[in-house]
Write a protein that holds these residues in place. Structure first.
Motif, mmCIF file in Angstrom:
data_model
loop_
_atom_site.group_PDB
_atom_site.id
_atom_site.type_symbol
_atom_site.label_atom_id
_atom_site.label_comp_id
_atom_site.label_asym_id
_atom_site.label_seq_id
_atom_site.Cartn_x
_atom_site.Cartn_y
_atom_site.Cartn_z
ATOM 1 N N PHE A 139 0.779 10.610 4.004
ATOM 2 C CA PHE A 139 0.265 8.990 3.842
ATOM 3 C C PHE A 139 -0.530 8.687 5.213
ATOM 4 N N THR A 146 -4.738 2.491 -4.468
ATOM 5 C CA THR A 146 -4.034 2.276 -3.369
ATOM 6 C C THR A 146 -5.080 1.879 -2.325
ATOM 7 N N ASN A 191 -4.124 9.828 5.640
ATOM 8 C CA ASN A 191 -4.904 9.179 4.769
ATOM 9 C C ASN A 191 -5.083 7.881 4.991
ATOM 10 N N LYS A 192 -3.925 7.096 5.379
ATOM 11 C CA LYS A 192 -3.803 5.580 5.739
ATOM 12 C C LYS A 192 -5.154 5.511 6.956
ATOM 13 N N THR A 222 5.105 14.324 2.578
ATOM 14 C CA THR A 222 4.474 13.230 2.060
ATOM 15 C C THR A 222 4.279 12.179 3.235
ATOM 16 N N LYS A 224 2.139 1.812 -3.333
ATOM 17 C CA LYS A 224 1.320 2.352 -4.641
ATOM 18 C C LYS A 224 1.075 3.851 -4.029
ATOM 19 N N PHE A 225 0.888 4.278 -2.696
ATOM 20 C CA PHE A 225 0.745 5.633 -2.440
ATOM 21 C C PHE A 225 1.901 6.281 -2.964
ATOM 22 N N CYS A 226 3.168 5.767 -2.754
ATOM 23 C CA CYS A 226 4.258 6.688 -3.429
ATOM 24 C C CYS A 226 4.442 6.764 -4.913
ATOM 25 N N GLN A 255 0.812 -1.261 0.018
ATOM 26 C CA GLN A 255 -0.005 -0.007 -0.106
ATOM 27 C C GLN A 255 0.866 1.284 -0.304
ATOM 28 N N ASN A 271 -5.812 7.318 -5.334
ATOM 29 C CA ASN A 271 -5.759 6.538 -4.056
ATOM 30 C C ASN A 271 -6.897 5.753 -3.842
ATOM 31 N N ASN A 310 -4.804 12.749 -6.812
ATOM 32 C CA ASN A 310 -4.051 12.022 -5.874
ATOM 33 C C ASN A 310 -5.219 11.184 -5.303
#
Length: 139
Positions: A129, A73, A132-133, A125, A23-25, A20, A69, A65
């Motif tokens: 992340f 993601t 959002n996660k 970043t 993918k996020f990156c 994950q 995402n 994004n």
């Protein structure tokens, strides 16, 4: 406190979290290019102040994004688009605030505007992340 460390240890060992993050990156890399490209256009072509250019480019990149995402993601964590969108906005605003602060500090220190924006995006970043996660795309 021990539970928090145990939970963090489990999270770091879970393969799905690393996938994950990758993918996020990847989405972030595309967003990074979109952000810098739009920033350069707004700064140099539209002659906007660097803070306004950074805000405009952020809005374009964050829309890109969020879409990727949500679709790719965090697709297994997808909830209602409006609900997740409403959670995504405050995380994005905190990230934007951090970006603008770092950008201002770097430019005030004499760094070029585009290089400063590139560095600011990278530094923000991890915050983005985690937010959002753990919140935006949490079920």
């Amino acid at each position: 406190m021990d539970r928090a460390f145990a939970a963090a240890g489990l999270a770091l060992r879970a393969r799905r979290n690393w996938i994950q993050l990758a993918k996020f990156c990847a989405v972030g890399f595309v967003g990074y290019a979109v952000n810098l490209g739009v920033y350069a256009l707004l700064l140099n072509w539209a002659n906007l102040h660097y803070r306004l250019a950074a805000t405009g480019s952020f809005l374009v990149a964050v829309t890109n994004n969020y879409t990727w995402n949500r679709v790719w993601t965090f697709r297994h964590q997808r909830g209602h688009v409006g609900y997740q969108g409403l959670r995504f906005v405050p995380v994005s605003l905190v990230s934007l605030g951090a970006n603008l602060l770092i950008l201002h500090l770097l430019i005030s220190a004499g760094m070029g505007k585009i290089v400063a924006q590139g560095i600011a995006i990278v530094l923000v970043t991890p915050l983005n992340f985690v937010g959002n996660k753990l919140w935006s795309f949490r079920r």
